[in-house]
Scaffold this motif. Structure first.
Motif, mmCIF file in Angstrom:
data_model
loop_
_atom_site.group_PDB
_atom_site.id
_atom_site.type_symbol
_atom_site.label_atom_id
_atom_site.label_comp_id
_atom_site.label_asym_id
_atom_site.label_seq_id
_atom_site.Cartn_x
_atom_site.Cartn_y
_atom_site.Cartn_z
ATOM 1 N N GLN A 80 29.753 -12.263 35.778
ATOM 2 C CA GLN A 80 30.805 -10.795 36.035
ATOM 3 C C GLN A 80 29.382 -9.858 35.476
ATOM 4 O O GLN A 80 29.310 -8.871 35.951
ATOM 5 C CB GLN A 80 31.508 -10.983 36.387
ATOM 6 N N GLY A 81 29.841 -10.039 33.629
ATOM 7 C CA GLY A 81 28.915 -9.458 33.222
ATOM 8 C C GLY A 81 27.160 -8.989 33.521
ATOM 9 O O GLY A 81 26.811 -7.993 33.222
ATOM 10 N N TYR A 82 26.612 -10.394 33.475
ATOM 11 C CA TYR A 82 25.330 -10.005 34.181
ATOM 12 C C TYR A 82 25.460 -9.465 35.532
ATOM 13 O O TYR A 82 23.947 -8.893 35.761
ATOM 14 C CB TYR A 82 24.752 -11.209 34.341
ATOM 15 N N ALA A 83 26.101 -9.160 36.442
ATOM 16 C CA ALA A 83 25.845 -8.608 37.149
ATOM 17 C C ALA A 83 25.318 -7.664 37.105
ATOM 18 O O ALA A 83 25.148 -6.580 37.603
ATOM 19 C CB ALA A 83 26.873 -9.246 38.218
ATOM 20 N N ASN A 84 26.966 -7.022 36.915
ATOM 21 C CA ASN A 84 26.893 -5.344 35.579
ATOM 22 C C ASN A 84 25.896 -5.667 35.296
ATOM 23 O O ASN A 84 24.634 -3.664 35.562
ATOM 24 C CB ASN A 84 27.994 -5.325 35.017
ATOM 25 N N ARG A 85 24.841 -6.067 34.594
ATOM 26 C CA ARG A 85 23.857 -5.722 33.959
ATOM 27 C C ARG A 85 22.786 -5.399 34.173
ATOM 28 O O ARG A 85 22.373 -4.475 34.019
ATOM 29 C CB ARG A 85 23.675 -6.513 32.500
ATOM 30 N N ASP A 86 23.022 -6.244 35.127
ATOM 31 C CA ASP A 86 21.040 -6.418 36.394
ATOM 32 C C ASP A 86 21.504 -4.823 37.048
ATOM 33 O O ASP A 86 20.571 -5.124 37.954
ATOM 34 C CB ASP A 86 21.397 -7.814 36.706
ATOM 35 N N MET A 120 24.109 3.138 32.837
ATOM 36 C CA MET A 120 24.670 3.707 33.908
ATOM 37 C C MET A 120 26.118 3.266 33.082
ATOM 38 O O MET A 120 26.163 2.082 32.641
ATOM 39 C CB MET A 120 24.886 3.280 35.086
ATOM 40 N N VAL A 121 27.278 3.895 33.583
ATOM 41 C CA VAL A 121 28.436 3.784 32.817
ATOM 42 C C VAL A 121 29.818 3.400 34.252
ATOM 43 O O VAL A 121 29.287 3.832 35.493
ATOM 44 C CB VAL A 121 29.098 4.647 32.420
ATOM 45 N N ASP A 122 29.814 2.156 34.731
ATOM 46 C CA ASP A 122 30.898 1.667 34.930
ATOM 47 C C ASP A 122 32.522 1.588 34.815
ATOM 48 O O ASP A 122 32.257 1.470 34.718
ATOM 49 C CB ASP A 122 30.996 0.160 36.047
ATOM 50 N N ALA A 123 32.501 3.334 35.277
ATOM 51 C CA ALA A 123 34.441 3.400 34.526
ATOM 52 C C ALA A 123 35.534 2.631 34.504
ATOM 53 O O ALA A 123 36.373 3.109 34.070
ATOM 54 C CB ALA A 123 33.771 4.826 33.954
ATOM 55 N N HIS A 124 34.907 2.436 36.146
ATOM 56 C CA HIS A 124 36.511 1.528 36.243
ATOM 57 C C HIS A 124 35.430 -0.078 36.852
ATOM 58 O O HIS A 124 36.205 -0.227 37.922
ATOM 59 C CB HIS A 124 36.954 1.689 37.514
ATOM 60 N N ALA A 125 36.119 -1.310 36.038
ATOM 61 C CA ALA A 125 35.493 -2.177 36.280
ATOM 62 C C ALA A 125 36.676 -3.524 35.862
ATOM 63 O O ALA A 125 37.555 -2.559 34.708
ATOM 64 C CB ALA A 125 34.555 -3.077 36.585
ATOM 65 N N GLN A 158 39.097 -7.078 45.164
ATOM 66 C CA GLN A 158 38.016 -7.357 45.973
ATOM 67 C C GLN A 158 37.089 -7.256 46.384
ATOM 68 O O GLN A 158 36.129 -7.734 46.565
ATOM 69 C CB GLN A 158 39.127 -7.084 47.157
ATOM 70 N N LEU A 159 36.434 -6.695 45.094
ATOM 71 C CA LEU A 159 34.890 -6.477 45.210
ATOM 72 C C LEU A 159 34.055 -7.059 43.960
ATOM 73 O O LEU A 159 35.097 -7.094 43.042
ATOM 74 C CB LEU A 159 34.724 -4.477 44.490
ATOM 75 N N PRO A 160 33.528 -7.875 44.210
ATOM 76 C CA PRO A 160 32.456 -8.152 43.009
ATOM 77 C C PRO A 160 31.917 -7.257 42.704
ATOM 78 O O PRO A 160 32.004 -5.768 41.997
ATOM 79 C CB PRO A 160 31.536 -8.855 43.960
ATOM 80 N N HIS A 161 31.592 -7.918 40.975
ATOM 81 C CA HIS A 161 30.577 -7.444 39.876
ATOM 82 C C HIS A 161 29.983 -6.338 40.420
ATOM 83 O O HIS A 161 28.207 -7.235 41.691
ATOM 84 C CB HIS A 161 30.821 -7.450 38.783
ATOM 85 N N GLY A 162 28.636 -5.656 40.068
ATOM 86 C CA GLY A 162 27.654 -4.849 39.844
ATOM 87 C C GLY A 162 26.965 -3.885 41.086
ATOM 88 O O GLY A 162 26.448 -4.061 41.891
#
Length: 364
Positions: free
Chosen positions: A77-83, A54-59, A288-292
């Motif tokens: 943060q990067g790991y949270a997105n990846r996982d 998946m793509v998070d197009a705004h982080a 305000q929002l966490p990653h992932g």
């Protein structure tokens, strides 16, 4: 000995309407034909449903609620997105130099937009370059050269004299800035909540808008005609009620405006989808929002006229094509997700990837 080979059987969703029975990951790359005859590689077989990463197009990698974070927290943060299955991130503006993350093969792929450009005293303190209209073109050129093909502007913010959202830039300055970005080979996106800034950016020829909560019939038509993309960040728009509550005492007009934008958020994005406006998934993680949270954003998009299939495409096949990255294509480096059940039937399945393959390597 050859590197282990991953063999996934079941349903491989190559595109929104194209499915194959199996896919192989060989030497880190996607194959639909399997290992060469006589190969001695060890094969691991997994069964499930396969989609592109998946793509998070705004982080905002490297930002937290209090501003910039150190490298260790940015890695987390990067790991949270990846996982969570977000294997490609478009960083929509950052005051920190996060290009180091592009050198790490254990983190999602990163497309950088340089630093936000905002009007003086019209954005979160310390985050953006704060400039006046006569400086805008120069700063756009600077950030176009600093990023990876994107420039991020702040299009509107609360005007304390008016007591409500208001555009930050005159249209002539925007038009010159967008033209300058295009001359530098970059696309322009902008933070826009309210109605007028969307009309102004459409007139200026922007490429994309973040949030876009103030779309109305005229701007929906303009965006569709011009092919202007939007990244709605619906899980962030859900915070508009909190923004309204915080500002109600001093700025009642602003509070009422934010509540109205919140109330009609699904109708707004549905109208855009029905008109053919390109829509992509993004979370606005890092403030305000966490990653992932990419799966939650896709679930929110599924509540609009996009439906489940359109919402999933907005985070996978369509988003990757928009950003110039391959999906499940022969010979491409493998960035893919495996689910035990079909996420097209229930987007909540996206919350629990069974297998995550990043750059051809299983990371979970």
């Amino acid at each position: 000995m050859s590197a282990p080979v991953l063999h996934v059987v079941g349903q491989v969703h190559v595109g929104p309407q194209e499915t194959r029975d199996e896919v192989w990951v060989i030497d880190g790359r996607i194959s639909f034909s399997g290992p060469a005859p006589g190969s001695a590689a060890e094969v691991e077989t997994v069964r499930g449903h396969v989609i592109p990463g998946m793509v998070d197009a705004h982080a905002h990698l490297g930002l937290g609620p209090g501003g910039p974070v150190d490298e260790d927290r940015a890695v987390a943060q990067g790991y949270a997105n990846r996982d969570a299955g977000a294997l490609l991130i478009r960083d929509a503006g950052s005051p920190v130099d996060n290009r180091w993350a592009q050198d790490r093969d254990d983190l999602p792929r990163l497309i950088r937009a340089g630093r936000h450009i905002a009007r003086t005293k019209r954005y979160i303190p310390g985050v953006a370059h704060e400039v006046e209209p006569d400086q805008l073109v120069d700063y756009v050129r600077q950030e176009a050269r600093a990023g990876d093909g994107w420039v991020k502007l702040v299009g509107d913010w609360i005007d304390r004299d008016r007591g409500d959202l208001a555009p930050c830039w005159p249209v002539d300055a925007l038009t010159a800035a967008v033209a300058a970005a295009h001359e530098e080979g970059a696309r322009v996106t902008a933070h826009c909540f309210g109605e007028q800034s969307l009309a102004d950016f459409a007139a200026a020829g922007t490429d994309c808008i973040e949030h876009a909560s103030g779309l109305v019939p005229d701007t929906v038509e303009a965006f569709a005609r011009q092919g202007i993309a939007i990244v709605p960040t619906l899980i962030n728009i859900d915070n508009f009620t909190n923004f309204a509550a915080a500002g109600r005492a001093k700025f009642p007009s602003y509070a009422a405006h934010m509540l109205d934008l919140h109330r009609r958020r699904y109708d707004t994005i549905s109208a855009a989808a029905e008109a053919g406006v390109p829509i992509y998934a993004g979370t606005d993680a890092g403030g305000q929002l966490p990653h992932g949270l990419i799966a939650l954003e896709v679930i929110e998009l599924g509540k609009t006229a996009l439906g489940a299939a359109g919402a999933l495409a907005a985070a996978t096949w369509n988003a990757r094509q928009w950003l110039g990255y391959p999906g499940l294509e022969e010979g491409a480096e493998a960035d893919l997700l495996v689910y035990l059940d079909d996420p097209r039937d229930d987007l909540r399945m996206l919350i629990r990837p069974h297998r995550i393959v990043l750059r051809g390597r299983s990371v979970r």
